[in-house]
Scaffold this active site. Sequence first.
Site, PDB file in Angstrom:
ATOM      1  N   ARG A   1       0.639  -1.051  -0.187  1.00  0.00           N
ATOM      2  CA  ARG A   1      -0.649   0.235  -0.067  1.00  0.00           C
ATOM      3  C   ARG A   1       0.758   1.557   0.229  1.00  0.00           C
ATOM      4  O   ARG A   1       0.348   1.991   0.406  1.00  0.00           O
ATOM      5  CB  ARG A   1      -0.903   0.473   1.405  1.00  0.00           C
ATOM      6  CG  ARG A   1      -1.626  -0.517   0.796  1.00  0.00           C
ATOM      7  CD  ARG A   1      -2.916  -0.750   1.676  1.00  0.00           C
ATOM      8  NE  ARG A   1      -3.457  -2.204   2.185  1.00  0.00           N
ATOM      9  CZ  ARG A   1      -4.152  -2.232   3.311  1.00  0.00           C
ATOM     10  NH1 ARG A   1      -4.090  -2.123   4.532  1.00  0.00           N
ATOM     11  NH2 ARG A   1      -5.410  -3.514   3.702  1.00  0.00           N
TER      12      ARG A   1
ATOM     13  N   ARG B   1      -2.713   5.616  -0.627  1.00  0.00           N
ATOM     14  CA  ARG B   1      -4.071   7.176   0.720  1.00  0.00           C
ATOM     15  C   ARG B   1      -2.739   7.868   1.730  1.00  0.00           C
ATOM     16  O   ARG B   1      -2.943   8.823   1.794  1.00  0.00           O
ATOM     17  CB  ARG B   1      -4.613   6.545   1.837  1.00  0.00           C
ATOM     18  CG  ARG B   1      -5.873   6.070   0.617  1.00  0.00           C
ATOM     19  CD  ARG B   1      -6.872   5.060   1.448  1.00  0.00           C
ATOM     20  NE  ARG B   1      -6.925   3.912   2.526  1.00  0.00           N
ATOM     21  CZ  ARG B   1      -7.092   3.252   3.330  1.00  0.00           C
ATOM     22  NH1 ARG B   1      -8.169   3.510   3.671  1.00  0.00           N
ATOM     23  NH2 ARG B   1      -6.463   2.353   3.597  1.00  0.00           N
TER      24      ARG B   1
ATOM     25  N   ARG C   1      -6.334  11.630  -7.253  1.00  0.00           N
ATOM     26  CA  ARG C   1      -7.682  10.342  -7.488  1.00  0.00           C
ATOM     27  C   ARG C   1      -8.753  11.645  -7.206  1.00  0.00           C
ATOM     28  O   ARG C   1     -10.251  10.692  -6.600  1.00  0.00           O
ATOM     29  CB  ARG C   1      -7.765   9.297  -6.386  1.00  0.00           C
ATOM     30  CG  ARG C   1      -6.389   8.168  -6.314  1.00  0.00           C
ATOM     31  CD  ARG C   1      -8.223   6.647  -6.971  1.00  0.00           C
ATOM     32  NE  ARG C   1      -9.349   7.028  -6.120  1.00  0.00           N
ATOM     33  CZ  ARG C   1      -9.652   6.305  -5.063  1.00  0.00           C
ATOM     34  NH1 ARG C   1      -8.986   5.704  -4.628  1.00  0.00           N
ATOM     35  NH2 ARG C   1     -11.282   6.406  -4.337  1.00  0.00           N
TER      36      ARG C   1
ATOM     37  N   ASP D   1      -6.529  -3.585  -7.584  1.00  0.00           N
ATOM     38  CA  ASP D   1      -7.252  -3.978  -6.537  1.00  0.00           C
ATOM     39  C   ASP D   1      -7.101  -5.874  -6.681  1.00  0.00           C
ATOM     40  O   ASP D   1      -7.875  -5.976  -7.653  1.00  0.00           O
ATOM     41  CB  ASP D   1      -8.311  -3.236  -5.616  1.00  0.00           C
ATOM     42  CG  ASP D   1      -9.126  -3.845  -4.776  1.00  0.00           C
ATOM     43  OD1 ASP D   1      -9.954  -4.732  -4.780  1.00  0.00           O
ATOM     44  OD2 ASP D   1      -9.211  -2.771  -3.780  1.00  0.00           O
TER      45      ASP D   1
ATOM     46  N   TYR E   1     -14.992 -12.516   0.453  1.00  0.00           N
ATOM     47  CA  TYR E   1     -15.722 -11.677  -0.382  1.00  0.00           C
ATOM     48  C   TYR E   1     -16.626 -11.988  -1.305  1.00  0.00           C
ATOM     49  O   TYR E   1     -17.958 -11.620  -1.039  1.00  0.00           O
ATOM     50  CB  TYR E   1     -14.966 -10.380  -1.012  1.00  0.00           C
ATOM     51  CG  TYR E   1     -14.159  -9.488  -0.436  1.00  0.00           C
ATOM     52  CD1 TYR E   1     -14.477  -9.146   0.611  1.00  0.00           C
ATOM     53  CD2 TYR E   1     -12.314 -10.073  -0.311  1.00  0.00           C
ATOM     54  CE1 TYR E   1     -13.488  -8.287   1.346  1.00  0.00           C
ATOM     55  CE2 TYR E   1     -11.645  -8.795  -0.119  1.00  0.00           C
ATOM     56  CZ  TYR E   1     -12.435  -8.484   0.676  1.00  0.00           C
ATOM     57  OH  TYR E   1     -11.754  -7.510   1.589  1.00  0.00           O
TER      58      TYR E   1
END
Length: 352
Positions: free
Chosen positions: A36, A40, A49, A85, A160
């Site tokens: 990551r 962010r 973004r 992702d 998921y």
Amino acid sequence: MTLSASHPLMDRTADSPLVAAYRGKTPSRRPVWFMRQAGRSLPEYRKVREGIGMLESCLLPELASEITLQPVRRHDVDAGIFFSDIVIPLKLAGVDVDIVPGVGPVLGSPVRTAADVAALPELTDEALEPIREAVTLTVAQLGSTPLIGFAGAPFTLAAYMVEGKPSRDHLGPRTMMHADPETWQALTDWAADASGKFLRAQLEAGASAGQLFDSWAGSLGLADYTTKVAPASARALDHVRGLGAPLIHFGTGTSELLVAMRDVGVDVVGVDYRLPLDEANRRLGGSVSLQGNIDPALLEAPWPVLEAHVRQVLAAGAGAPGHVVNLGHGVPPETNPEVLTRVVELIHSVEP
């Protein structure tokens, strides 16, 4: 089944610190990258973004490439990690899935019956073109710095899909594997093929290594993992096994599964922050290179505390055949980027 003669791994990334460590050779400097790292924690990421959804960002090749490159420019890390992702293969296959802010991946309808699995669309080679394009753009700018491709492991994807959204205990998939083992196998086979094709597209387009990321495998006991999950992970890796690129397997909360995770057939095992690297190496019999395992929580600690921890990780990993420094999970979004840059400088300052 081999990479093309013009592939970066054929020349310009072959002797990079990252690839050398993955292959158990002595690198020119201690290699480090962060899961990551493209994301962010970086203001430049948040800027590009703005107004663009997560999955859309992953499927715009120029944007995905720019985001992948941002932390390499900023931190001087030894690899880019492809910005994407784990549910992108589902999206590209035509499954109704989206990333809901503050929640995570959410499916339009869960996959819980044999009929649900039979109705799943196949991921075609043509659908992966945006991925290949983004990788090609990225490696053209990375030069001798390798790009790592990645894909979600079949258990995490299936978890998921069964739950329809993130879950704390993954009771749905853990129940299905025993209550309806045939449907479970069909679902994990589908997920394995989707992830395997996704990873293969990245490697063939120029990625120099591939990581299979099993976010939720830590919810499993060893017996369930070995019999109900590992075969699907091996199937995913079968799609890329003959390419000659180093393969990494990482999961969180998987200290008791490390040997089984190695045995699906990988060159490198990622270790989360829970288990010291010297103990991980002992459990694995010194058979593979290791990746990890700075505790992300310490990125907020005073520098002397963080520095001591990083040096401890370097010392603990020194006995493994190879060691690529990483976090024991992903970069927290509130991390100060300057701290990451300083950690990279520290790691590079220590003799390999």
